[in-house]
Structure formats: C-alpha cells, structure tokens
Design a protein around this motif. Structure first.
Motif, PDB file in Angstrom:
ATOM      1  N   LEU A 182     103.236  57.910  72.877  1.00 44.66           N
ATOM      2  CA  LEU A 182     104.697  58.471  72.489  1.00 44.66           C
ATOM      3  C   LEU A 182     105.367  59.180  73.406  1.00 44.66           C
ATOM      4  O   LEU A 182     106.725  58.828  73.686  1.00 44.66           O
ATOM      5  CB  LEU A 182     104.729  59.302  71.209  1.00 44.66           C
ATOM      6  CG  LEU A 182     105.945  59.804  70.569  1.00 44.66           C
ATOM      7  CD1 LEU A 182     106.471  58.450  70.071  1.00 44.66           C
ATOM      8  CD2 LEU A 182     105.703  60.729  69.450  1.00 44.66           C
ATOM      9  N   LYS A 183     105.014  59.841  74.295  1.00 48.30           N
ATOM     10  CA  LYS A 183     105.750  60.428  75.292  1.00 48.30           C
ATOM     11  C   LYS A 183     106.144  59.442  76.500  1.00 48.30           C
ATOM     12  O   LYS A 183     107.265  59.599  76.792  1.00 48.30           O
ATOM     13  CB  LYS A 183     104.860  61.648  76.286  1.00 48.30           C
ATOM     14  CG  LYS A 183     105.683  62.460  77.344  1.00 48.30           C
ATOM     15  CD  LYS A 183     104.593  63.468  77.748  1.00 48.30           C
ATOM     16  CE  LYS A 183     105.387  64.437  78.899  1.00 48.30           C
ATOM     17  NZ  LYS A 183     104.530  65.281  79.252  1.00 48.30           N
ATOM     18  N   GLN A 184     105.324  58.616  76.705  1.00 49.12           N
ATOM     19  CA  GLN A 184     105.421  57.701  77.656  1.00 49.12           C
ATOM     20  C   GLN A 184     106.645  56.679  77.368  1.00 49.12           C
ATOM     21  O   GLN A 184     107.457  56.157  78.277  1.00 49.12           O
ATOM     22  CB  GLN A 184     104.142  56.791  78.084  1.00 49.12           C
ATOM     23  CG  GLN A 184     103.306  57.613  78.874  1.00 49.12           C
ATOM     24  CD  GLN A 184     101.885  56.562  78.818  1.00 49.12           C
ATOM     25  OE1 GLN A 184     101.893  55.497  78.174  1.00 49.12           O
ATOM     26  NE2 GLN A 184     100.731  57.424  79.484  1.00 49.12           N
ATOM     27  N   LEU A 185     106.824  56.287  75.940  1.00 44.18           N
ATOM     28  CA  LEU A 185     107.941  55.623  75.564  1.00 44.18           C
ATOM     29  C   LEU A 185     109.239  56.376  75.567  1.00 44.18           C
ATOM     30  O   LEU A 185     110.288  55.686  75.695  1.00 44.18           O
ATOM     31  CB  LEU A 185     107.628  55.372  74.107  1.00 44.18           C
ATOM     32  CG  LEU A 185     106.336  54.321  73.684  1.00 44.18           C
ATOM     33  CD1 LEU A 185     106.115  54.522  71.868  1.00 44.18           C
ATOM     34  CD2 LEU A 185     106.606  52.856  73.998  1.00 44.18           C
ATOM     35  N   LYS A 218     113.141  52.224  79.256  1.00 42.71           N
ATOM     36  CA  LYS A 218     113.689  51.141  78.207  1.00 42.71           C
ATOM     37  C   LYS A 218     113.921  52.001  76.936  1.00 42.71           C
ATOM     38  O   LYS A 218     113.230  52.746  76.322  1.00 42.71           O
ATOM     39  CB  LYS A 218     112.212  50.376  78.069  1.00 42.71           C
ATOM     40  CG  LYS A 218     112.400  49.151  77.116  1.00 42.71           C
ATOM     41  CD  LYS A 218     111.381  48.293  76.809  1.00 42.71           C
ATOM     42  CE  LYS A 218     111.687  47.303  75.802  1.00 42.71           C
ATOM     43  NZ  LYS A 218     110.226  46.310  75.681  1.00 42.71           N
ATOM     44  N   LEU A 219     114.989  51.511  76.298  1.00 46.32           N
ATOM     45  CA  LEU A 219     115.549  52.177  75.022  1.00 46.32           C
ATOM     46  C   LEU A 219     114.615  52.211  73.769  1.00 46.32           C
ATOM     47  O   LEU A 219     114.095  50.894  73.838  1.00 46.32           O
ATOM     48  CB  LEU A 219     116.795  51.424  74.654  1.00 46.32           C
ATOM     49  CG  LEU A 219     117.782  52.393  73.519  1.00 46.32           C
ATOM     50  CD1 LEU A 219     117.907  53.510  73.826  1.00 46.32           C
ATOM     51  CD2 LEU A 219     118.934  51.539  73.392  1.00 46.32           C
ATOM     52  N   LEU A 220     114.032  53.087  73.349  1.00 46.08           N
ATOM     53  CA  LEU A 220     113.141  52.965  72.358  1.00 46.08           C
ATOM     54  C   LEU A 220     113.831  52.940  70.946  1.00 46.08           C
ATOM     55  O   LEU A 220     114.543  54.071  70.617  1.00 46.08           O
ATOM     56  CB  LEU A 220     112.454  54.210  72.409  1.00 46.08           C
ATOM     57  CG  LEU A 220     111.265  54.401  71.047  1.00 46.08           C
ATOM     58  CD1 LEU A 220     110.223  53.626  71.058  1.00 46.08           C
ATOM     59  CD2 LEU A 220     110.405  55.812  71.394  1.00 46.08           C
ATOM     60  N   VAL A 221     113.934  51.822  70.310  1.00 47.47           N
ATOM     61  CA  VAL A 221     114.312  51.898  68.838  1.00 47.47           C
ATOM     62  C   VAL A 221     113.596  52.119  67.680  1.00 47.47           C
ATOM     63  O   VAL A 221     112.381  51.319  67.773  1.00 47.47           O
ATOM     64  CB  VAL A 221     115.259  50.444  68.798  1.00 47.47           C
ATOM     65  CG1 VAL A 221     115.940  50.283  67.490  1.00 47.47           C
ATOM     66  CG2 VAL A 221     116.367  50.445  70.143  1.00 47.47           C
ATOM     67  N   LEU A 245     124.248  52.237  75.620  1.00 49.36           N
ATOM     68  CA  LEU A 245     123.348  53.210  75.448  1.00 49.36           C
ATOM     69  C   LEU A 245     122.277  53.292  76.696  1.00 49.36           C
ATOM     70  O   LEU A 245     121.776  54.279  77.152  1.00 49.36           O
ATOM     71  CB  LEU A 245     122.802  53.203  73.988  1.00 49.36           C
ATOM     72  CG  LEU A 245     123.773  53.420  72.995  1.00 49.36           C
ATOM     73  CD1 LEU A 245     122.822  53.215  71.688  1.00 49.36           C
ATOM     74  CD2 LEU A 245     124.213  54.723  72.921  1.00 49.36           C
ATOM     75  N   GLN A 246     121.723  52.053  76.714  1.00 48.82           N
ATOM     76  CA  GLN A 246     120.473  52.006  77.794  1.00 48.82           C
ATOM     77  C   GLN A 246     121.195  52.318  79.186  1.00 48.82           C
ATOM     78  O   GLN A 246     120.404  52.959  79.910  1.00 48.82           O
ATOM     79  CB  GLN A 246     120.017  50.345  77.795  1.00 48.82           C
ATOM     80  CG  GLN A 246     119.038  50.069  78.979  1.00 48.82           C
ATOM     81  CD  GLN A 246     117.824  50.446  78.659  1.00 48.82           C
ATOM     82  OE1 GLN A 246     117.262  49.927  77.337  1.00 48.82           O
ATOM     83  NE2 GLN A 246     117.081  51.094  79.396  1.00 48.82           N
ATOM     84  N   ALA A 255     117.503  57.654  75.754  1.00 49.45           N
ATOM     85  CA  ALA A 255     116.022  57.250  75.547  1.00 49.45           C
ATOM     86  C   ALA A 255     115.559  56.657  74.210  1.00 49.45           C
ATOM     87  O   ALA A 255     114.776  55.643  74.076  1.00 49.45           O
ATOM     88  CB  ALA A 255     115.164  58.440  76.049  1.00 49.45           C
ATOM     89  N   ARG A 256     116.329  57.107  73.324  1.00 53.02           N
ATOM     90  CA  ARG A 256     115.782  56.648  71.838  1.00 53.02           C
ATOM     91  C   ARG A 256     117.073  56.483  70.771  1.00 53.02           C
ATOM     92  O   ARG A 256     117.979  57.440  70.958  1.00 53.02           O
ATOM     93  CB  ARG A 256     114.902  57.720  71.444  1.00 53.02           C
ATOM     94  CG  ARG A 256     114.284  57.773  70.121  1.00 53.02           C
ATOM     95  CD  ARG A 256     113.349  58.792  69.913  1.00 53.02           C
ATOM     96  NE  ARG A 256     113.316  59.332  68.462  1.00 53.02           N
ATOM     97  CZ  ARG A 256     112.095  60.197  68.168  1.00 53.02           C
ATOM     98  NH1 ARG A 256     111.511  60.841  68.927  1.00 53.02           N
ATOM     99  NH2 ARG A 256     111.883  60.452  66.755  1.00 53.02           N
ATOM    100  N   VAL A 257     116.899  55.516  70.251  1.00 55.35           N
ATOM    101  CA  VAL A 257     117.862  55.366  69.187  1.00 55.35           C
ATOM    102  C   VAL A 257     116.980  55.146  67.885  1.00 55.35           C
ATOM    103  O   VAL A 257     116.154  54.253  67.634  1.00 55.35           O
ATOM    104  CB  VAL A 257     118.656  54.123  69.380  1.00 55.35           C
ATOM    105  CG1 VAL A 257     119.673  53.915  68.149  1.00 55.35           C
ATOM    106  CG2 VAL A 257     119.550  54.199  70.484  1.00 55.35           C
ATOM    107  N   SER A 258     117.592  56.187  66.809  1.00 50.37           N
ATOM    108  CA  SER A 258     116.906  56.229  65.512  1.00 50.37           C
ATOM    109  C   SER A 258     118.004  55.781  64.447  1.00 50.37           C
ATOM    110  O   SER A 258     119.186  55.911  64.793  1.00 50.37           O
ATOM    111  CB  SER A 258     116.286  57.564  65.362  1.00 50.37           C
ATOM    112  OG  SER A 258     116.822  58.404  65.566  1.00 50.37           O
TER     113      SER A 258
END
Length: 282
Positions: free
Chosen positions: A15-18, A23-26, A227-228, A233-236
C-alpha cells in the motif's frame, strides 16, 4: 512470524509503495466483500472503503452512526475476501479519548487492515480539530501500529475545504498546508485535503507538504492526465461508487414501474455464476 502477520507486513508495504511509484492510484471505494472481490478480479492493486457507503448500505447516516463493532465485522469480511491491501475509512476514529482510539487501531490491525483514513473534524459540531490535538491522535495511531510491528498507512484527511466556510480561499490553502506539514511530522503517510478542486492549489500543497496527496473525485477537479502530471498520488471516489450503483438500480426500477426495461435485466452480462465465482474468489 505468523502467516497473518507476514500478510499484514506485505500488504502494508504494498500500500505504501502504491503511493510512491509515480503512477496515479485510483480507488473506487467499496462497502462490501463483493465489491472488493470485483475490484481485485479487475486488477486493482488495493481496495478502499468509504464510511458513507458502509453506513448508508447498512441503514445508518454517515458520521460514525454505525456502531464500531458493526464496522469491524464488515471490514473483517472484506479483508478475508481479498488478498490485496484494504484501507479503511474510520472517520475520526470512533473514539472520544486516546485510549479508545488506540484500542480501535489495534482491532483494525488485528483483522488485517493495511491503511486508514483519519479526519480532523468533529461529528458533534462540525468544527475542525485543533492541529495540536489532531497531531496527538496521528502520533498515537502511528505508535500503536509500530508497537504491533505493522506498517499501517495513515492517510490524514483535513476538512478545511469542506467545513471552514468562514475562511477565504487563501486562508484555506494556508491552513491546509500548515495542517499537512504538521500531520506529516506527527507520522502521517499521506495527506487528503478533501474537496480541494483546483490544479494550482493541488500543486502548491503537494510541493509544500511533501506527502502523497489524495484527491476526491468531484465535479470541477482536473482530468486524470492533469492530476497525474500535477503530482497527485491518489484519487478516491468516497461514496461516488455507491451513488453510481444506486443510480443504475434507480434507472432500472423506474422503467420496471412502467412495465419497461425487461430486456435490460434479462440481457445483463453479470450472471449468478459470475457473482458466485467472485465470492468464491477463484
């Protein structure tokens, strides 16, 4: 080392590496084991829950109204259903004091949760938690996780853009940066300025706070490519995924009321066998 602790370590590190692989984490936030299994089958590297979605789908309003024991039961089922990391939205921790907060974190770790969202506003009066108090909570969570040997990913959410309507846009930005820096020093692994929408402010916060930044998918935010490039880093989706599902159900139900839509139901490519296969995790 037990197999469960080994899995916890692996998923925590994944999870930390993601959040650090450029790379954008969706994350389309889910609320049950079936949704988690669906995303895992589709190739998502992690799943996240949404507090509102879990509450609504179980007959509660959002805002820590669902009992924490019920939430734990649901989260346990989700974790058992998938092999990928699960990060849970725990709102402000379901705790009125630090002892209860620490115990709640231990319970979440015990069932295999790899990350959490923790927010900085009160459900009693919608006020923002003072920075010092929120930092104490984040530090307590970090130390509780470390004491169990678990790399729990702490996504520190600030509600400045959601609940500080009395502030100017510049004041909101300054307060978000101030809180982000403080939360990082307290042990946060990610920063979530919920309801932040503008590209320029995102870039300023990302640069100033120097943590992976999570953005909520809302009307008005930039597209994924922007965004990227901006360094998000992350889109929720928060409850957005549940809203999508309910909208599809509502549209079909409206047609059926008029004795229409039969073919849509009969020709649905999602079969009972497919759902069984998802839950059996084959």
């Amino acid at each position: 080392m037990s197999s469960s602790h080994h899995t916890q370590l692996r998923n925590g590190n994944i999870l930390k590496q993601l959040h650090h692989n450029s790379k954008l984490l969706v994350l389309p936030n889910i609320w049950d084991p079936l949704g988690a299994s669906l995303l895992e089958r589709m190739g998502y590297a992690a799943v996240a829950t949404a507090s509102a979605s879990i509450a609504f789908s179980n007959g509660y309003p959002d805002g820590e109204k669902i009992p924490f024991t019920d939430l734990l039961t649901i989260l346990r089922r989700i974790v058992k259903q998938v092999k990928i990391p699960v990060t849970a939205d725990i709102e402000s921790g379901y705790a009125k004091n630090n002892h209860t907060l620490s115990e709640n974190i231990k319970k979440l770790i015990d069932i295999g949760i790899a990350g959490i969202n923790i927010e900085d506003s009160s459900h009693d009066d919608d006020s923002l938690t003072p920075v010092k108090l929120q930092c104490e909570k984040i530090n307590l969570i970090k130390n509780t996780a470390l004491s169990t040997g678990t790399p729990l990913f702490i996504n520190a959410r600030t509600d400045v853009y959601l609940k500080a309507g009395h502030l100017s846009e510049k004041e909101k930005l300054d307060d978000a940066i101030r809180r982000g820096k403080a939360y990082k020093d307290a042990g946060a692994d990610g920063f979530y300025p919920i309801f932040l929408k503008t590209k320029d402010e995102m870039e300023l916060i990302i640069k100033a706070v120097a943590l992976p930044v999570n953005i909520l998918l809302l009307p008005g935010i930039p597209d994924f490519e922007t965004l990227q490039k901006s360094g998000v880093a992350r889109v929720s989706l928060g409850p957005g995924f549940l809203k999508t599902a309910i909208n599809a159900m509502r549209n079909t139900a409206e047609k059926l009321l008029l004795y229409e839509g039969m073919d849509e139901v009969k020709e649905n490519p999602v079969s009972t066998a497919y759902l069984n296969d998802l839950i059996n995790n084959k």
